[in-house]
Design a protein around this motif. Structure first.
Motif, PDB file in Angstrom:
ATOM      1  N   TYR A   1       0.205 -13.455   4.738  1.00 31.90           N
ATOM      2  CA  TYR A   1       0.116 -11.874   3.977  1.00 31.90           C
ATOM      3  C   TYR A   1       1.096 -10.866   4.781  1.00 31.90           C
ATOM      4  O   TYR A   1       0.873 -10.720   6.132  1.00 31.90           O
ATOM      5  CB  TYR A   1      -1.144 -11.294   4.013  1.00 31.90           C
ATOM      6  CG  TYR A   1      -2.147 -12.328   3.048  1.00 31.90           C
ATOM      7  CD1 TYR A   1      -1.745 -12.371   1.768  1.00 31.90           C
ATOM      8  CD2 TYR A   1      -2.947 -13.204   3.447  1.00 31.90           C
ATOM      9  CE1 TYR A   1      -2.427 -13.176   0.939  1.00 31.90           C
ATOM     10  CE2 TYR A   1      -3.833 -13.892   2.839  1.00 31.90           C
ATOM     11  CZ  TYR A   1      -3.451 -13.820   1.485  1.00 31.90           C
ATOM     12  OH  TYR A   1      -4.297 -14.726   0.614  1.00 31.90           O
ATOM     13  N   ILE A   2       1.997 -10.347   4.050  1.00 27.20           N
ATOM     14  CA  ILE A   2       3.085  -9.356   4.804  1.00 27.20           C
ATOM     15  C   ILE A   2       2.588  -7.875   4.415  1.00 27.20           C
ATOM     16  O   ILE A   2       2.903  -7.524   3.155  1.00 27.20           O
ATOM     17  CB  ILE A   2       4.446  -9.873   4.481  1.00 27.20           C
ATOM     18  CG1 ILE A   2       4.693 -11.291   4.631  1.00 27.20           C
ATOM     19  CG2 ILE A   2       5.458  -8.933   5.095  1.00 27.20           C
ATOM     20  CD1 ILE A   2       6.010 -11.812   4.216  1.00 27.20           C
ATOM     21  N   PRO A   3       2.536  -6.842   5.389  1.00 25.43           N
ATOM     22  CA  PRO A   3       2.208  -5.616   4.811  1.00 25.43           C
ATOM     23  C   PRO A   3       3.376  -4.919   4.217  1.00 25.43           C
ATOM     24  O   PRO A   3       4.402  -5.211   5.283  1.00 25.43           O
ATOM     25  CB  PRO A   3       1.590  -4.886   5.929  1.00 25.43           C
ATOM     26  CG  PRO A   3       1.870  -5.718   7.333  1.00 25.43           C
ATOM     27  CD  PRO A   3       2.136  -7.295   6.564  1.00 25.43           C
ATOM     28  N   VAL A   4       3.322  -4.326   3.267  1.00 26.77           N
ATOM     29  CA  VAL A   4       4.396  -3.427   2.709  1.00 26.77           C
ATOM     30  C   VAL A   4       4.266  -2.185   2.684  1.00 26.77           C
ATOM     31  O   VAL A   4       3.337  -1.817   1.430  1.00 26.77           O
ATOM     32  CB  VAL A   4       4.960  -4.254   1.513  1.00 26.77           C
ATOM     33  CG1 VAL A   4       6.240  -3.193   0.752  1.00 26.77           C
ATOM     34  CG2 VAL A   4       5.452  -5.571   1.690  1.00 26.77           C
ATOM     35  N   GLU A   5       4.832  -0.929   2.783  1.00 23.06           N
ATOM     36  CA  GLU A   5       4.834   0.466   2.828  1.00 23.06           C
ATOM     37  C   GLU A   5       5.304   0.422   1.480  1.00 23.06           C
ATOM     38  O   GLU A   5       6.664   0.382   1.390  1.00 23.06           O
ATOM     39  CB  GLU A   5       5.027   1.237   3.837  1.00 23.06           C
ATOM     40  CG  GLU A   5       4.378   1.175   4.973  1.00 23.06           C
ATOM     41  CD  GLU A   5       3.320   2.173   5.085  1.00 23.06           C
ATOM     42  OE1 GLU A   5       3.308   3.143   4.582  1.00 23.06           O
ATOM     43  OE2 GLU A   5       2.319   1.782   6.049  1.00 23.06           O
ATOM     44  N   ARG A   6       5.107   0.901   0.285  1.00 24.33           N
ATOM     45  CA  ARG A   6       5.597   1.165  -0.927  1.00 24.33           C
ATOM     46  C   ARG A   6       5.181   2.469  -1.440  1.00 24.33           C
ATOM     47  O   ARG A   6       4.133   2.913  -2.051  1.00 24.33           O
ATOM     48  CB  ARG A   6       5.447   0.246  -1.926  1.00 24.33           C
ATOM     49  CG  ARG A   6       6.480   0.351  -3.056  1.00 24.33           C
ATOM     50  CD  ARG A   6       6.233  -0.021  -4.519  1.00 24.33           C
ATOM     51  NE  ARG A   6       4.766  -0.358  -4.985  1.00 24.33           N
ATOM     52  CZ  ARG A   6       3.943   0.659  -5.825  1.00 24.33           C
ATOM     53  NH1 ARG A   6       4.501   1.863  -5.738  1.00 24.33           N
ATOM     54  NH2 ARG A   6       2.896   0.467  -6.026  1.00 24.33           N
ATOM     55  N   PRO A   7       6.078   3.578  -1.179  1.00 28.28           N
ATOM     56  CA  PRO A   7       5.583   4.895  -1.866  1.00 28.28           C
ATOM     57  C   PRO A   7       5.516   4.966  -3.433  1.00 28.28           C
ATOM     58  O   PRO A   7       6.207   3.949  -3.895  1.00 28.28           O
ATOM     59  CB  PRO A   7       6.658   5.786  -1.390  1.00 28.28           C
ATOM     60  CG  PRO A   7       7.729   4.969  -1.210  1.00 28.28           C
ATOM     61  CD  PRO A   7       7.462   3.408  -0.792  1.00 28.28           C
ATOM     62  N   GLY A   8       4.963   5.755  -3.977  1.00 29.75           N
ATOM     63  CA  GLY A   8       4.705   5.900  -5.322  1.00 29.75           C
ATOM     64  C   GLY A   8       3.283   5.489  -5.775  1.00 29.75           C
ATOM     65  O   GLY A   8       2.265   5.742  -4.948  1.00 29.75           O
ATOM     66  N   PRO A   9       3.358   5.187  -7.164  1.00 29.55           N
ATOM     67  CA  PRO A   9       1.975   5.032  -7.532  1.00 29.55           C
ATOM     68  C   PRO A   9       1.028   3.936  -6.915  1.00 29.55           C
ATOM     69  O   PRO A   9       1.639   2.850  -6.653  1.00 29.55           O
ATOM     70  CB  PRO A   9       2.110   5.022  -9.129  1.00 29.55           C
ATOM     71  CG  PRO A   9       3.444   4.284  -9.181  1.00 29.55           C
ATOM     72  CD  PRO A   9       4.226   4.883  -8.059  1.00 29.55           C
ATOM     73  N   THR A  10      -0.249   4.019  -6.904  1.00 32.69           N
ATOM     74  CA  THR A  10      -1.001   2.851  -6.690  1.00 32.69           C
ATOM     75  C   THR A  10      -1.036   2.087  -7.851  1.00 32.69           C
ATOM     76  O   THR A  10      -0.500   2.370  -8.973  1.00 32.69           O
ATOM     77  CB  THR A  10      -2.395   3.186  -6.425  1.00 32.69           C
ATOM     78  OG1 THR A  10      -2.972   3.824  -7.820  1.00 32.69           O
ATOM     79  CG2 THR A  10      -2.528   4.304  -5.151  1.00 32.69           C
TER      80      THR A  10
ATOM     81  N   PHE B   1       1.128  -1.140   0.152  1.00 34.83           N
ATOM     82  CA  PHE B   1      -0.096  -0.028  -0.214  1.00 34.83           C
ATOM     83  C   PHE B   1       1.045   1.347  -0.030  1.00 34.83           C
ATOM     84  O   PHE B   1       1.975   1.286   0.232  1.00 34.83           O
ATOM     85  CB  PHE B   1      -0.827  -0.070   1.366  1.00 34.83           C
ATOM     86  CG  PHE B   1      -1.544  -1.223   1.321  1.00 34.83           C
ATOM     87  CD1 PHE B   1      -3.141  -1.057   0.880  1.00 34.83           C
ATOM     88  CD2 PHE B   1      -1.480  -2.356   1.928  1.00 34.83           C
ATOM     89  CE1 PHE B   1      -3.945  -2.181   0.872  1.00 34.83           C
ATOM     90  CE2 PHE B   1      -2.403  -3.382   1.895  1.00 34.83           C
ATOM     91  CZ  PHE B   1      -3.527  -3.347   1.652  1.00 34.83           C
ATOM     92  N   THR B   2       0.595   2.243  -0.699  1.00 31.14           N
ATOM     93  CA  THR B   2       1.014   3.590  -0.591  1.00 31.14           C
ATOM     94  C   THR B   2       1.463   4.213   0.775  1.00 31.14           C
ATOM     95  O   THR B   2       2.248   4.945   0.882  1.00 31.14           O
ATOM     96  CB  THR B   2       0.652   4.659  -1.588  1.00 31.14           C
ATOM     97  OG1 THR B   2      -0.748   4.769  -1.086  1.00 31.14           O
ATOM     98  CG2 THR B   2       0.716   4.012  -2.948  1.00 31.14           C
ATOM     99  N   ARG B   3       0.581   3.775   1.869  1.00 34.51           N
ATOM    100  CA  ARG B   3       0.616   4.492   3.022  1.00 34.51           C
ATOM    101  C   ARG B   3      -0.276   3.549   4.069  1.00 34.51           C
ATOM    102  O   ARG B   3      -1.325   2.725   3.691  1.00 34.51           O
ATOM    103  CB  ARG B   3      -0.046   5.694   3.235  1.00 34.51           C
ATOM    104  CG  ARG B   3      -1.427   6.093   2.931  1.00 34.51           C
ATOM    105  CD  ARG B   3      -1.801   7.326   2.956  1.00 34.51           C
ATOM    106  NE  ARG B   3      -3.336   7.569   2.832  1.00 34.51           N
ATOM    107  CZ  ARG B   3      -3.880   7.686   1.559  1.00 34.51           C
ATOM    108  NH1 ARG B   3      -2.902   7.669   0.703  1.00 34.51           N
ATOM    109  NH2 ARG B   3      -5.048   7.783   1.461  1.00 34.51           N
ATOM    110  N   ASP B   4       0.100   3.534   5.340  1.00 35.17           N
ATOM    111  CA  ASP B   4      -0.814   2.840   6.292  1.00 35.17           C
ATOM    112  C   ASP B   4      -1.020   1.119   6.084  1.00 35.17           C
ATOM    113  O   ASP B   4      -2.137   0.685   6.054  1.00 35.17           O
ATOM    114  CB  ASP B   4      -2.247   3.441   6.497  1.00 35.17           C
ATOM    115  CG  ASP B   4      -2.238   4.784   6.791  1.00 35.17           C
ATOM    116  OD1 ASP B   4      -1.268   5.138   7.686  1.00 35.17           O
ATOM    117  OD2 ASP B   4      -3.007   5.712   6.293  1.00 35.17           O
TER     118      ASP B   4
END
Length: 186
Positions: free
Chosen positions: A143-152, A126-129
């Motif tokens: 399922y591993i949450p990942v913060e990935r800035p940039g486009p959806t 997700f781009t945030r949260d």
């Protein structure tokens, strides 16, 4: 003439040189037990890819089979049977979760992928949260949450489509553009 001879010589010699440089499985995967190495090297199971996976990621055959089952959830079984797909939990398989998140979280969902190392799981970006958003849909630790800035994911696909269309308008024969959802780039 010399280039051809040199190329042919390299091709003729390379398999032997390559074979001599390969390490044994016990050297490549020092954390595997002797029994696990034996099970991989003499695999007699139904699906050879389990042994290939075990060798590639230095895991036991049992762990490789578990990971392959996770990767194949929703892709085999009920989907190949006649009739509609049975109702399942939204996180029953990575594909179902991806469809749900694409629909419900278009403003932040950035894609998902199988992560083999350092920890095996399905990375959900997700781009945030990321952690809070993913927790609304699943508590499954695979399922591993990942913060990935940039486009959806939607923005990334729209950029991809736009690039292909622009190339088409320029009369450049281009049939697709690749993207890397782990980095958010086209």
């Amino acid at each position: 003439r010399y280039l051809f001879s040199a190329s042919a010589m390299a091709l003729a010699i390379s398999p032997f040189a390559f074979a001599q440089e390969q390490k044994s499985l016990s050297e490549t995967c020092p954390d595997l037990t002797a029994e696990e190495v034996e099970a991989i090297e003499n695999y007699k199971g139904r699906f050879a890819e389990n042994a290939w996976y075990a060798r590639a990621y230095c895991v036991s055959v049992e762990e490789a089979e578990r990971r392959m089952e996770i990767q194949n959830r929703g892709a085999i079984g009920p989907r190949t049977e006649p009739g509609p797909r049975p109702d399942t939990a939204p996180d029953a398989d990575p594909g179902s979760l991806q469809v749900l998140l694409h629909e419900k979280e278009p403003g932040t969902f950035a894609g998902l992928w199988i992560q083999h190392q350092p920890v095996y799981g399905v990375a959900v970006a997700f781009t945030r949260d990321a952690a809070a958003t993913l927790a609304k849909y699943t508590s499954d630790p695979i399922y591993i949450p990942v913060e990935r800035p940039g486009p959806t994911l939607a923005e990334l696909r729209a950029t991809q489509d736009g690039m292909v269309e622009l190339l088409r308008q320029m009369r450049i024969n281009w049939y697709g553009a690749g993207s890397d959802i782990t980095k958010g780039t086209v």
